[in-house]
Design a protein around this motif. Structure first.
Motif, PDB file in Angstrom:
ATOM      1  N   ALA A  17       0.830  -1.209   0.000  1.00 31.38           N
ATOM      2  CA  ALA A  17       0.000   0.000   0.000  1.00 31.38           C
ATOM      3  C   ALA A  17       0.864   1.258   0.000  1.00 31.38           C
ATOM      4  CB  ALA A  17      -0.932  -0.001   1.210  1.00 31.38           C
ATOM      5  N   LEU A  18       1.987   1.219   0.697  1.00 32.29           N
ATOM      6  CA  LEU A  18       2.897   2.360   0.757  1.00 32.29           C
ATOM      7  C   LEU A  18       3.684   2.519  -0.539  1.00 32.29           C
ATOM      8  CD1 LEU A  18       4.265   4.598   2.478  1.00 32.29           C
ATOM      9  CD2 LEU A  18       5.919   2.863   3.197  1.00 32.29           C
ATOM     10  N   ALA A  19       4.111   1.401  -1.110  1.00 29.87           N
ATOM     11  CA  ALA A  19       4.958   1.456  -2.305  1.00 29.87           C
ATOM     12  C   ALA A  19       4.175   1.850  -3.555  1.00 29.87           C
ATOM     13  CB  ALA A  19       5.631   0.099  -2.534  1.00 29.87           C
ATOM     14  N   SER A  20       2.888   1.531  -3.605  1.00 31.86           N
ATOM     15  CA  SER A  20       2.101   1.756  -4.826  1.00 31.86           C
ATOM     16  C   SER A  20       2.066   3.223  -5.247  1.00 31.86           C
ATOM     17  CB  SER A  20       0.686   1.202  -4.649  1.00 31.86           C
ATOM     18  OG  SER A  20       0.713  -0.206  -4.501  1.00 31.86           O
ATOM     19  N   PRO A  21       1.727   4.171  -4.351  1.00 33.62           N
ATOM     20  CA  PRO A  21       1.748   5.574  -4.800  1.00 33.62           C
ATOM     21  C   PRO A  21       3.138   6.068  -5.172  1.00 33.62           C
ATOM     22  CG  PRO A  21       1.343   5.438  -2.425  1.00 33.62           C
ATOM     23  CD  PRO A  21       1.230   4.048  -2.976  1.00 33.62           C
ATOM     24  N   LEU A  22       4.185   5.494  -4.556  1.00 40.81           N
ATOM     25  CA  LEU A  22       5.547   5.880  -4.935  1.00 40.81           C
ATOM     26  C   LEU A  22       5.854   5.417  -6.355  1.00 40.81           C
ATOM     27  CD1 LEU A  22       7.470   5.039  -1.624  1.00 40.81           C
ATOM     28  CD2 LEU A  22       6.676   7.280  -2.434  1.00 40.81           C
ATOM     29  N   LEU A  23       5.378   4.219  -6.710  1.00 42.02           N
ATOM     30  CA  LEU A  23       5.583   3.719  -8.069  1.00 42.02           C
ATOM     31  C   LEU A  23       4.793   4.549  -9.075  1.00 42.02           C
ATOM     32  CD1 LEU A  23       5.430  -0.130  -7.367  1.00 42.02           C
ATOM     33  CD2 LEU A  23       7.436   1.195  -8.061  1.00 42.02           C
ATOM     34  N   VAL A  24       3.581   4.961  -8.677  1.00 37.63           N
ATOM     35  CA  VAL A  24       2.788   5.823  -9.552  1.00 37.63           C
ATOM     36  C   VAL A  24       3.541   7.119  -9.828  1.00 37.63           C
ATOM     37  CG1 VAL A  24       0.695   7.231  -9.689  1.00 37.63           C
ATOM     38  CG2 VAL A  24       0.553   4.876  -8.889  1.00 37.63           C
ATOM     39  N   PHE A  38      -0.993  -1.116  -9.477  1.00 34.41           N
ATOM     40  CA  PHE A  38       0.121  -1.638  -8.677  1.00 34.41           C
ATOM     41  C   PHE A  38      -0.390  -2.436  -7.479  1.00 34.41           C
ATOM     42  CE2 PHE A  38       1.920   2.097 -10.815  1.00 34.41           C
ATOM     43  CZ  PHE A  38       2.999   1.504 -11.443  1.00 34.41           C
ATOM     44  N   GLU A  39      -1.487  -1.985  -6.871  1.00 36.02           N
ATOM     45  CA  GLU A  39      -2.016  -2.701  -5.702  1.00 36.02           C
ATOM     46  C   GLU A  39      -2.454  -4.115  -6.083  1.00 36.02           C
ATOM     47  OE1 GLU A  39      -3.672   1.267  -3.328  1.00 36.02           O
ATOM     48  OE2 GLU A  39      -5.031   0.066  -4.552  1.00 36.02           O
ATOM     49  N   ILE A  40      -3.172  -4.244  -7.193  1.00 30.27           N
ATOM     50  CA  ILE A  40      -3.626  -5.566  -7.627  1.00 30.27           C
ATOM     51  C   ILE A  40      -2.448  -6.413  -8.105  1.00 30.27           C
ATOM     52  CG2 ILE A  40      -5.023  -6.807  -9.314  1.00 30.27           C
ATOM     53  CD1 ILE A  40      -6.976  -4.469  -9.284  1.00 30.27           C
ATOM     54  N   ALA A  41      -1.602  -5.828  -8.945  1.00 31.04           N
ATOM     55  CA  ALA A  41      -0.492  -6.580  -9.532  1.00 31.04           C
ATOM     56  C   ALA A  41       0.482  -7.066  -8.455  1.00 31.04           C
ATOM     57  CB  ALA A  41       0.232  -5.713 -10.558  1.00 31.04           C
ATOM     58  N   LEU A 136     -10.250   9.996 -11.519  1.00 33.44           N
ATOM     59  CA  LEU A 136     -10.754  11.267 -12.042  1.00 33.44           C
ATOM     60  C   LEU A 136     -10.299  12.428 -11.170  1.00 33.44           C
ATOM     61  CD1 LEU A 136     -14.414  10.248 -12.969  1.00 33.44           C
ATOM     62  CD2 LEU A 136     -12.583  10.801 -14.564  1.00 33.44           C
ATOM     63  N   ARG A 137     -10.292  12.223  -9.848  1.00 31.34           N
ATOM     64  CA  ARG A 137      -9.872  13.288  -8.937  1.00 31.34           C
ATOM     65  C   ARG A 137      -8.401  13.614  -9.155  1.00 31.34           C
ATOM     66  NH1 ARG A 137     -10.975  10.937  -4.640  1.00 31.34           N
ATOM     67  NH2 ARG A 137     -13.027  11.808  -4.190  1.00 31.34           N
ATOM     68  N   ASP A 138      -7.564  12.582  -9.252  1.00 31.24           N
ATOM     69  CA  ASP A 138      -6.139  12.821  -9.448  1.00 31.24           C
ATOM     70  C   ASP A 138      -5.861  13.489 -10.797  1.00 31.24           C
ATOM     71  OD1 ASP A 138      -5.717  11.665  -7.013  1.00 31.24           O
ATOM     72  OD2 ASP A 138      -5.063   9.725  -7.795  1.00 31.24           O
ATOM     73  N   ALA A 139      -6.739  13.257 -11.781  1.00 37.32           N
ATOM     74  CA  ALA A 139      -6.567  13.860 -13.105  1.00 37.32           C
ATOM     75  C   ALA A 139      -7.161  15.258 -13.177  1.00 37.32           C
ATOM     76  CB  ALA A 139      -7.206  12.970 -14.166  1.00 37.32           C
TER      77      ALA A 139
END
Length: 413
Positions: A17-24, A38-41, A136-139
């Protein structure tokens, strides 16, 4: 007291959960990849299907269920019915009805039985609103005409299948199921009516007084509303997600008229609990529990994944494109179709019921979930690429504003 969960599982789930936004953020310089990819993969890679370092348990399953319920609660809470009313809602409703007819018709042709066809048909009509909202929010597109159209599609694409599950997949007779749905609608409608009449205003001073204390009345109220409507759904034999979705709508109305600053703080806390804690567990657990062996061991089911992906686009995507804003470009209509065809949470719920009832073969259920995962991995990514090339796409500054400076849109009474 012995806890039935491994140390590696307890450690790796929050690490993912912590690493996923860093990878994004890292890969975002080259391509915009949604967080849940990333969370699913990573859940799939570290789960039993590949490395086996994360093992499913009763605790992770319970947290995942809470995460799924919170996802639907946040989806209901995010919907501004005044914004989507009129053309977006009408076209989205028409599109979903067309999807239902198409989905059931095609499912009758490919399903192993009539009962299985109903499960497949309903799964083909869903749209993952809770999954699309953070994207959508992040975009920076959540409040644009384009985003409002997608929200309308997602609202109907979640509420419609939930009603269909309650009516068509109930173990009771159709008449009894209809009576139960009407009973739930009456209770939920009463709650929505009372909230819309300003009953929540009596609680606003308590919310304000405890906003920065250990009392946290607003968050405790969320728990009560969510659990109460989920419990009502379970007691009536309905899917719990229906109660969670309606709970979000009720809570939004309860905050009507509250000071803008307090509403913004509360929304921030809800997003922190949901997207920071519970929702990631659901997506990670989805990858962890994915039955890769059943899929690989069934060549027909494996070959069905691309078929289901195409059917998502045909059954759900094309009808969704009609809800694009008037005068939308071909890119925006295509992006709308791709967002509308993105589905996973309801597919997981529908296939779980089908497998438990012995109606849906495990291999076909895995193929549907696998196609849903692929839709979440691919469709939003392609849609974002198309949308960013649109003339009226939000500027990069608008997208970055989500991370800090732009105030949250207040709830209007």
């Amino acid at each position: 007291m012995q806890v039935d969960v491994s140390v590696s599982t307890l450690l790796l789930i929050p690490v993912i959960a912590l690493a996923s936004p860093l990878l994004v953020r890292l890969l975002g310089r080259f391509v915009a990849i949604p967080l849940i990819v990333f969370e699913i993969a990573l859940g799939l890679v570290f789960g039993p299907a590949i490395l086996g370092w994360i093992q499913p348990s009763d605790i992770t399953e319970a947290l995942s269920d809470f995460g799924l319920a919170m996802l639907f609660f946040l989806a209901g809470n995010e919907i501004d019915f005044r914004a989507i009313s009129g053309r977006p809602a009408k076209r989205a409703a028409f599109g979903w009805l067309a999807s239902l007819v198409l989905g059931l018709g095609i499912a009758l042709l490919i399903g192993p039985s009539l009962e299985a066809a109903v499960f497949i048909g309903i799964a083909l009509t869903s749209t993952a609103l809770g999954t699309l909202m953070p994207i959508l929010r992040d975009a920076g597109d959540l409040r644009t005409p384009f985003g409002i159209g997608v929200l309308a599609i997602g609202a109907v694409g979640e509420f419609g299948p939930l009603l269909a599950i309650s009516l068509f997949l109930s173990k009771d007779s159709p008449i009894v199921a209809l009576i139960v749905v009407i009973a739930f609608a009456l209770v939920a409608g009463l709650a929505i009516w009372m909230a819309s009449r300003g009953i929540g205003r009596r609680l606003h001073h308590v919310i304000t007084d405890t906003l920065h204390t250990s009392g946290q009345f607003a968050i405790r109220l969320v728990v009560v509303v969510l659990v109460a409507l989920v419990a009502l759904s379970v007691v009536l034999g309905l899917d719990m997600l229906l109660g969670a979705f309606v709970g979000g709508i009720v809570y939004r109305l309860l905050l009507t008229g509250a000071p803008e600053r307090e509403v913004s703080v509360i929304e921030g806390k809800l997003e922190a609990i949901g997207y920071g804690l519970l929702v990631p567990v659901f997506f990670i657990e989805t990858g962890v529990t994915f039955d890769l062996a059943a899929l690989i061991g069934d060549p027909v089911a494996l070959a069905s994944i691309p078929l289901f992906l195409v059917l998502f686009l045909v059954v759900r995507g094309i009808p969704s494109s009609f809800a694009a804003p008037a005068g939308a470009s071909l890119r925006d209509r295509s992006a709308t179709a791709l967002f509308g065809a993105t589905a996973l949470p309801i597919i997981v719920a529908v296939t779980s019921i089908g497998v438990e009832d012995g109606v849906l073969p495990s291999g076909m259920a895995s193929a549907l979930v696998g196609a849903g995962m692929c839709s979440v991995l691919a469709f939003p990514l392609i849609a974002l690429l198309l949308r960013r090339r649109s003339p009226d796409a939000p500027a990069p500054e608008a997208r970055r504003a989500h991370d800090g400076d732009e105030p949250h849109v207040p709830i209007e009474g």
